[in-house]
Design an enzyme around this catalytic site. Structure first.
Site, PDB file in Angstrom:
ATOM      1  N   CYS A  60     -18.845   2.649   9.675  1.00 47.95           N
ATOM      2  CA  CYS A  60     -18.069   1.830  10.607  1.00 47.95           C
ATOM      3  C   CYS A  60     -16.774   2.597  10.824  1.00 47.95           C
ATOM      4  CB  CYS A  60     -17.806   0.465   9.993  1.00 47.95           C
ATOM      5  SG  CYS A  60     -16.659  -0.544  10.946  1.00 47.95           S
ATOM      6  N   CYS A  90       0.852  -1.192   0.000  1.00 48.79           N
ATOM      7  CA  CYS A  90       0.000   0.000   0.000  1.00 48.79           C
ATOM      8  C   CYS A  90       0.893   1.248   0.000  1.00 48.79           C
ATOM      9  CB  CYS A  90      -0.880  -0.013   1.250  1.00 48.79           C
ATOM     10  SG  CYS A  90      -1.961   1.417   1.366  1.00 48.79           S
TER      11      CYS A  90
END
Ligand code: SAM
Ligand code: DTB
Ligand code: SF4
Length: 341
Positions: free
Chosen positions: A214, A79
């Protein structure tokens, strides 16, 4: 181990508890918590704090029901972001190999297996700063497919713009996971490739698109109580409380800069769960990453303090999680029943 389930304990119906939460307009649901008020909760004697949290929990949920989610890493490793805790950052030498975005069929198969193992929500996580156009359509097809098979869907794909959030909603996404991770003041010590405000902006797009939120954070990154207070204050004073609040205990991954972070006193972790429960009475509070390093007794205390959601399955995204057998045994010993079963 023998189960201690008492069929007449609690309200016995998670669906009723869920419906009650959804329409909850109790005066306990506030959006104007001051720093001092939240700090005062942390300062309570442990037993007083837990009694208060458990009482709030019981007013809004069946305390013997737990929501089970299953995670799948749909794109793993390398990432571009530099999150100091994360095994998947290309900046961290953690040995996690890069894997391409999974084919849609493989994700649907994993969702089917997840339901069979008792999870009602299927969460797809990607090691991205945010979705690139070429990957996004494939992500939408995953959401459509999982939803069409009757699962609750959650995705954690990094930063989104408004258009992407609407497309996810149209594809049938129920929840979007996007954590603030720590206090606004500490954020820059943990991540330099994006800002706290970038996260808040995405959360705004997610809400505006009508998705459920969330959003939570990580405990154990060397933060002080004031950072825990500020993180929870940010969550509770959002225009609507996140429906789901994951509280992760840092998994210390070899090769990540936070590998050497100091241990968290288990009681301090339980305090964070308890304060989250008091602040956000109708939200699911998830005892999220890090359960593998917790004793059964610590997990039980977290659930007494108001945690009512978990990830089950041997793997989180790349890190380990307790085995299904040990979770089944724990639920039996505590008389806990998964929601939807
Ligand atoms: N890349 C996307 C993003 O950052 O939003 C989605 C995946 S990312 C792995 C999702 C969350 O996992 C992070 O926000 C963080 O809260 C949590 N996480 C990652 N590594 C962790 C670790 N070592 N311990 C605890 N939680 C972790
Ligand atoms: C969240 O708060 N925790 C999950 C989920 N949201 C996406 C991720 C935990 C990741 C733990 C490290 C790993 O498995 O790589
Ligand atoms: Fe990437 Fe998410 Fe890990 Fe940060 S937390 S390095 S954005 S996968």
């Amino acid at each position: 181990m023998e189960s201690r389930v008492n069929p007449i304990a609690g309200t016995g119906d998670g669906a009723v508890a869920g419906a009650r939460s959804a329409i909850d307009n109790s005066p306990e649901i506030r959006h104007d918590w001051s720093l001092e008020e939240i700090q005062a909760l942390f300062d309570l004697p442990f037993n007083d704090l837990l009694f208060r949290a458990a009482s709030v929990h019981r007013r809004h949920f069946d305390p013997n029901r737990i929501q089970i989610s299953r995670l799948l890493s749909i794109k793993t490793g390398k990432c571009p972001e530099d999150c100091k805790y994360c095994p998947q950052s290309a900046h961290n030498d953690t040995g996690v190999e890069r894997e391409d975005l999974l084919p849609v069929e493989a994700v649907l198969e994993a969702a089917r297996a997840a339901r069979e193992s008792g999870a009602t929500r299927f969460c797809m996580g990607a090691a991205w700063r945010g979705p690139a156009d070429k990957d996004f359509d494939q992500g939408l097809r995953m959401v459509e497919g999982v939803k069409a098979r009757g699962r609750e869907t959650c995705a954690s794909l990094g930063l989104l713009d408004g258009d992407q959030a609407h497309k996810l909603k149209d594809a049938g996404l129920d929840y979007y996971n996007h954590n603030i991770d720590t206090s606004p003041e500490k954020y820059g010590d943990i991540i330099s490739t994006r800002t706290f405000d970038d996260r808040i902006e995405t959360l705004g797009h997610v809400r505006d698109a009508g998705l459920k939120v969330c959003c939570g954070g990580i405990v154990g990154m060397g933060e002080g109580t004031v950072d825990r207070v500020r993180m929870l204050q940010t969550l509770v004073n959002m225009p609507r409380h996140p429906e789901s609040v994951p509280v992760n205990l840092l998994i210390k991954v070899p090769g990540a800069p936070l590998e050497e972070a100091s241990e968290v006193d288990p009681f301090d972790f339980v305090r964070v769960i308890a304060v989250a429960r008091i602040l956000m009475p109708a939200s699911h509070v998830r005892l999220s990453a890090g359960r593998q390093s917790m004793s059964d007794e610590m997990q039980a205390l977290c659930m007494f303090a108001g945690a009512n959601s978990m990830f089950c399955g041997e793997r989180l995204l790349t890190a380990g999680n307790p085995s299904p057998d040990s979770d089944r045994s724990l639920f039996g010993r505590l008389g806990l029943r998964p929601e939807g079963m």
